[in-house]
Design a protein around this motif. Structure first.
Motif, PDB file in Angstrom:
ATOM      1  N   GLY A   1       0.821  -1.166   0.067  1.00  0.00           N
ATOM      2  CA  GLY A   1       0.151   0.014  -0.098  1.00  0.00           C
ATOM      3  C   GLY A   1       0.807   1.266  -0.019  1.00  0.00           C
ATOM      4  N   VAL A   2       2.119   1.144  -0.162  1.00  0.00           N
ATOM      5  CA  VAL A   2       3.022   2.387  -0.144  1.00  0.00           C
ATOM      6  C   VAL A   2       2.711   3.107  -1.495  1.00  0.00           C
ATOM      7  N   ALA A   3       2.715   4.309  -1.510  1.00  0.00           N
ATOM      8  CA  ALA A   3       2.627   4.921  -2.760  1.00  0.00           C
ATOM      9  C   ALA A   3       3.624   5.066  -3.702  1.00  0.00           C
ATOM     10  N   GLY A   4       4.968   5.099  -3.356  1.00  0.00           N
ATOM     11  CA  GLY A   4       5.812   4.959  -4.318  1.00  0.00           C
ATOM     12  C   GLY A   4       7.118   4.519  -3.693  1.00  0.00           C
ATOM     13  N   TYR A   5       8.394   4.259  -4.472  1.00  0.00           N
ATOM     14  CA  TYR A   5       9.733   3.996  -3.962  1.00  0.00           C
ATOM     15  C   TYR A   5      10.685   4.631  -4.802  1.00  0.00           C
ATOM     16  N   LEU A   6      11.500   5.133  -4.024  1.00  0.00           N
ATOM     17  CA  LEU A   6      12.729   5.877  -4.705  1.00  0.00           C
ATOM     18  C   LEU A   6      14.032   5.550  -3.928  1.00  0.00           C
ATOM     19  N   PRO A   7      14.693   5.187  -4.947  1.00  0.00           N
ATOM     20  CA  PRO A   7      16.073   4.804  -4.190  1.00  0.00           C
ATOM     21  C   PRO A   7      16.847   6.316  -3.959  1.00  0.00           C
TER      22      PRO A   7
END
Length: 212
Positions: free
Chosen positions: A96-102
């Motif tokens: 359910g997280v909205a995004g993933y950014l390294p």
């Protein structure tokens, strides 16, 4: 606009704050070093978006995200992490997280990512988006073994790789020792690993352990 930055590295928090304040004139940035502090900040002044590190003193990996998701209902969570997208992004998006950014892309892409999730969208890098689409189509080249695991199996895998025994895992996940054993058996069956040593080696090689 209110932003909550959850990260135990002061330099990272300062850098993120500077990027955000340069992009929005009317923004207020709250900072927290732990999930416990983040929950307190959230309840005191709910933000418009949460920026969450995956490795914190009181929670690591998907566990921290799971705890924050229970609190931040309706508020987008954008994960910022040193861990590779291939190890975490798909799992966290399912949760359910909205995004993933390294983190190594934060200076270039952070503001774009925040705007995307504030608009109700989701954010991953272009390369990860291609992989996620391939996974949905069942055409992902060289799909990784851990991608076949359920969320609970994935958490058990990480805890085993961290050196925790069945009793410790059962306590941490509020399960019985027997259930933990069943999850372990399913993990080995799905992945083809023979034992905990092979499981741990795989997790280390693919950045699925706490590396921050």
């Amino acid at each position: 606009m209110q932003v909550l930055v959850v990260d135990d590295h002061p330099i990272m928090r300062v850098g993120v704050r500077q990027l955000i304040e340069a992009a929005w004139a009317d923004v207020q940035v709250e900072e927290a070093e732990t999930i416990e502090e983040a929950v307190h900040c959230f309840n005191a002044r709910p933000p418009n978006v949460v920026l969450l590190d995956l490795s914190l003193p009181d929670a690591t990996g998907v566990e921290g995200a799971a705890r924050m998701l229970r609190v931040a209902k309706g508020v987008p969570i954008l994960v910022l992490s040193m861990n590779p997208e291939s190890g975490y992004a798909a799992r966290l998006l399912q949760m359910g997280v909205a995004g993933y950014l390294p983190k190594d892309r934060a200076s270039q892409d952070l503001i774009t990512a925040i705007r995307r999730v504030l608009e109700g969208g989701r954010y991953v890098t272009a390369s990860m988006a291609d992989r996620l689409l391939a996974l949905l189509d069942g055409k992902a080249p060289g799909a990784l073994p851990h991608e076949a695991l359920s969320t609970q199996e994935y958490r058990v895998m990480q805890l085993i790789a961290a050196g925790q025994g069945a009793s410790d895992i059962a306590e941490a996940m509020h399960l019985s020792v027997k259930t933990v054993g069943s999850y372990r058996a399913r993990i080995l069956a799905k992945t083809g690993w023979k034992n905990n040593t092979e499981l741990t080696k795989y997790c280390v090689q693919h950045g699925l352990t706490d590396s921050e």
